[in-house]
Scaffold this active site. Structure first.
Site, PDB file in Angstrom:
ATOM      1  N   LYS A 170       0.875  -1.175   0.000  1.00 32.39           N
ATOM      2  CA  LYS A 170       0.000   0.000   0.000  1.00 32.39           C
ATOM      3  C   LYS A 170       0.907   1.218   0.000  1.00 32.39           C
ATOM      4  O   LYS A 170       1.464   1.591   1.018  1.00 32.39           O
ATOM      5  CB  LYS A 170      -0.907   0.010   1.234  1.00 32.39           C
ATOM      6  CG  LYS A 170      -2.219   0.809   1.072  1.00 32.39           C
ATOM      7  CD  LYS A 170      -2.049   2.278   0.803  1.00 32.39           C
ATOM      8  CE  LYS A 170      -1.644   3.049   2.053  1.00 32.39           C
ATOM      9  NZ  LYS A 170      -1.582   4.539   1.757  1.00 32.39           N
ATOM     10  N   GLY A 201      -4.502   3.536  -2.182  1.00 29.88           N
ATOM     11  CA  GLY A 201      -5.594   3.976  -1.321  1.00 29.88           C
ATOM     12  C   GLY A 201      -5.115   4.837  -0.185  1.00 29.88           C
ATOM     13  O   GLY A 201      -3.914   5.134  -0.053  1.00 29.88           O
ATOM     14  N   GLY A 203      -4.441   5.837   3.809  1.00 30.02           N
ATOM     15  CA  GLY A 203      -3.930   5.131   4.974  1.00 30.02           C
ATOM     16  C   GLY A 203      -5.003   4.656   5.934  1.00 30.02           C
ATOM     17  O   GLY A 203      -5.003   3.478   6.338  1.00 30.02           O
ATOM     18  N   PRO A 204      -5.936   5.531   6.342  1.00 30.10           N
ATOM     19  CA  PRO A 204      -6.951   5.103   7.309  1.00 30.10           C
ATOM     20  C   PRO A 204      -7.905   4.038   6.778  1.00 30.10           C
ATOM     21  O   PRO A 204      -8.632   3.418   7.562  1.00 30.10           O
ATOM     22  CB  PRO A 204      -7.709   6.407   7.610  1.00 30.10           C
ATOM     23  CG  PRO A 204      -6.755   7.501   7.265  1.00 30.10           C
ATOM     24  CD  PRO A 204      -5.983   6.977   6.092  1.00 30.10           C
ATOM     25  N   GLY A 207      -4.659   1.213   4.255  1.00 26.95           N
ATOM     26  CA  GLY A 207      -3.538   0.902   5.137  1.00 26.95           C
ATOM     27  C   GLY A 207      -3.982   0.200   6.406  1.00 26.95           C
ATOM     28  O   GLY A 207      -3.370  -0.779   6.845  1.00 26.95           O
ATOM     29  N   GLU A 245       9.916   1.875  10.663  1.00 26.80           N
ATOM     30  CA  GLU A 245      10.950   2.887  10.452  1.00 26.80           C
ATOM     31  C   GLU A 245      10.246   4.232  10.540  1.00 26.80           C
ATOM     32  O   GLU A 245       9.461   4.593   9.658  1.00 26.80           O
ATOM     33  CB  GLU A 245      11.608   2.687   9.081  1.00 26.80           C
ATOM     34  CG  GLU A 245      12.951   3.395   8.958  1.00 26.80           C
ATOM     35  CD  GLU A 245      12.823   4.754   8.307  1.00 26.80           C
ATOM     36  OE1 GLU A 245      12.800   5.739   9.081  1.00 26.80           O
ATOM     37  OE2 GLU A 245      12.749   4.841   7.089  1.00 26.80           O
ATOM     38  N   CYS A 279      13.688  11.377   6.723  1.00 23.03           N
ATOM     39  CA  CYS A 279      13.565  11.073   8.151  1.00 23.03           C
ATOM     40  C   CYS A 279      14.919  11.066   8.854  1.00 23.03           C
ATOM     41  O   CYS A 279      15.012  11.351  10.049  1.00 23.03           O
ATOM     42  CB  CYS A 279      12.850   9.744   8.352  1.00 23.03           C
ATOM     43  SG  CYS A 279      13.577   8.372   7.434  1.00 23.03           S
ATOM     44  N   GLU A 371      10.104  16.588  14.783  1.00 28.32           N
ATOM     45  CA  GLU A 371      10.434  16.402  13.375  1.00 28.32           C
ATOM     46  C   GLU A 371       9.611  17.359  12.525  1.00 28.32           C
ATOM     47  O   GLU A 371       8.383  17.325  12.544  1.00 28.32           O
ATOM     48  CB  GLU A 371      10.170  14.953  12.946  1.00 28.32           C
ATOM     49  CG  GLU A 371      10.621  14.667  11.537  1.00 28.32           C
ATOM     50  CD  GLU A 371      10.470  13.205  11.159  1.00 28.32           C
ATOM     51  OE1 GLU A 371      11.411  12.632  10.597  1.00 28.32           O
ATOM     52  OE2 GLU A 371       9.392  12.634  11.426  1.00 28.32           O
TER      53      GLU A 371
END
Length: 464
Positions: A170, A201, A203-204, A207, A245, A279, A371
């Site tokens: 995904k 698609g 995430g909510p 995922g 990660e 990141c 971040e």
């Protein structure tokens, strides 16, 4: 841009179960360049079933056979590098040169490394009177971010395939076109039907369905720490393995005696690369008090070379633009000294942020703790090495970092005391075989090289 209107499941493009679509926007000019289907739980279920059906055959394929398919995949990706680079530039906004060298180039290197590892890894070993087997975990649910669209896919899918696992991917909704090219490449490389599957698609929806699916044995996720916590909680309820990660706030520590100009210039380049959307970026530069102002001046001069729209691209979307601008405003409000950039947009169209450098940043400030994921550098002052170590280790993250010193031994001695997963010594080069992953809230598990392959294996012992 070319886009498929279906999902890649069981070795073919199938119509999506729902009718909703996701607009793919070019962040450089805010124009819609494509539409892809918004996957549902039903799409995820079909993909997982295909992966589950393909697993026994792929797991039983000898390592040399898996290595051959990975080598073929590497070659296909290399042959389509120009197309991949152009697509990433369109959907991510990355300058074309960066898309060619990093976004399209590094994944070919990583895929090749796993072709070699699949052929040479010790999937069986003798230990006393036991034979220890390293077997594939099963079906992998891979959820990847938008900041390195192809690299993050290859860093998960290649070791999973090398291990003998099958995969459902995904990808991030902002950069799905690169994932569709990768799906085509798996077919061109001769992967058996169902070994790799793609569901685009949100995430909510897609995922979450993938993370929760009982047919998924391991979830590999790269993204924010907040979402990583949620996925970890979901997986723990099913006693399902995870590889996470997550975020970072990495320190670039410049010790007395180091080549200051080189350390600052490389540090600025590291933060500005990919519009700061990395990141592992060294977003905190730590400099001793005696050379602090010199470092600030060098950083301001270096960042001036990063002209928005030329050497540096936009951030990925309007939400990210607002987030980064908000942090810049917060830094000013907290009393940091703005020496370059600021919250104002440098261009009339596109999601561009002015490359920004803050001085007089203190460790407790939000811009030194959280971040930002944009082209924003914070420069902090330290009094001695113990103070530098305290500041470097003083966040909830521990993903990467750098140390500069007059000699490698002194830099390495400091690096050994840093609470982080990877440290570059005096500008050390990228190594595709070195494990990448974090301490603390930067994640669980490792990617790349043999350590990345091991994430997708489980261990069985036979006693004789």
């Amino acid at each position: 841009m070319k886009a498929h209107d279906g999902m890649y499941i069981g070795g073919e493009w199938r119509p999506a179960e729902g009718r909703d679509t996701i607009a793919v926007v070019n962040p450089a000019d805010e124009r819609v360049i494509a539409q892809v289907p918004a996957g549902t739980a039903a799409d995820v279920d079909a993909a997982v079933r295909a992966a589950r059906a393909a697993f026994p055959g792929w797991a039983a394929t000898p390592p040399a056979g898996r290595a051959a398919r990975l080598a073929a995949l590497r070659d296909v990706l290399a042959s389509r590098a120009e197309e991949i680079a152009a697509t990433i530039t369109a959907e991510l906004g990355s300058p074309l040169r960066l898309s060619q060298t990093v976004h399209a180039g590094v994944p070919v290197l990583v895929a090749g490394s796993y072709a070699e590892l699949a052929a040479t890894y010790a999937f069986e070993e003798k230990l006393g009177n036991s034979t220890v087997l390293h077997e594939p975990v099963g079906v992998v649910g891979a959820i990847t971010p938008w900041n390195y669209p192809l690299h993050q896919i290859v860093a998960k899918v290649a070791p999973a395939l090398a291990a003998g696992c099958t995969v459902v991917l995904k990808p991030a909704e902002d950069t799905p076109l690169t994932a569709q090219i990768f799906a085509e490449a798996t077919g061109e490389a001769g992967l058996p039907a169902g070994v790799f599957n793609l569901v685009t698609g949100l995430g909510p929806v897609a995922g979450q369905a993938l993370a929760e699916h009982p047919g998924v044995d391991l979830v590999s996720f790269t993204g924010s720490t907040a979402v990583g916590r949620s996925i970890g909680a979901t997986a723990s309820g099913a006693v399902k393995r995870v590889a996470l990660e997550l975020g970072g706030k990495s320190a670039n520590v410049i010790l007395p005696g180091a080549d200051l100009a080189k350390a600052v210039n490389v540090g600025v380049a590291n933060v500005m690369s990919n519009s700061g959307q990395t990141c592992s970026a060294w977003t905190r530069m730590l400099v001793d008090a005696e050379r602090y102002e010199e470092a600030v001046a060098l950083a301001a001069a270096a960042v001036a070379k990063y002209v928005p729209g030329e050497r540096i691209g936009p951030v990925v979307n309007a939400k990210q633009l607002d987030r980064v601008r908000g942090y810049i405003e917060k830094g000013v409000a907290e009393g940091a000294r703005l020496v370059a950039g600021g919250p104002d947009s440098p261009r009339q169209e596109g999601y561009y942020v002015s490359p920004t450098v803050f001085a007089d940043v203190t460790p407790e400030m939000a811009i030194a703790q959280e971040e930002i994921f944009g082209p924003v550098l914070s420069i902090l002052r330290y009094e001695d090495e113990e103070d530098a170590l305290r500041i470097a280790n003083g966040t909830v993250y521990g993903l990467a970092g750098a140390v500069w010193a007059a000699d490698d031994e002194r830099a390495a001695a400091f690096a050994r005391r840093m609470d982080t997963g990877q440290v570059d010594i005096n500008g050390g080069r990228f190594n595709p075989l070195a494990p990448f992953g974090g301490y603390k809230q930067s994640g669980v598990g490792r990617e790349l090289g043999p350590h990345g392959l091991a994430e997708y294996l489980q261990t069985k012992s036979l006693q004789f």
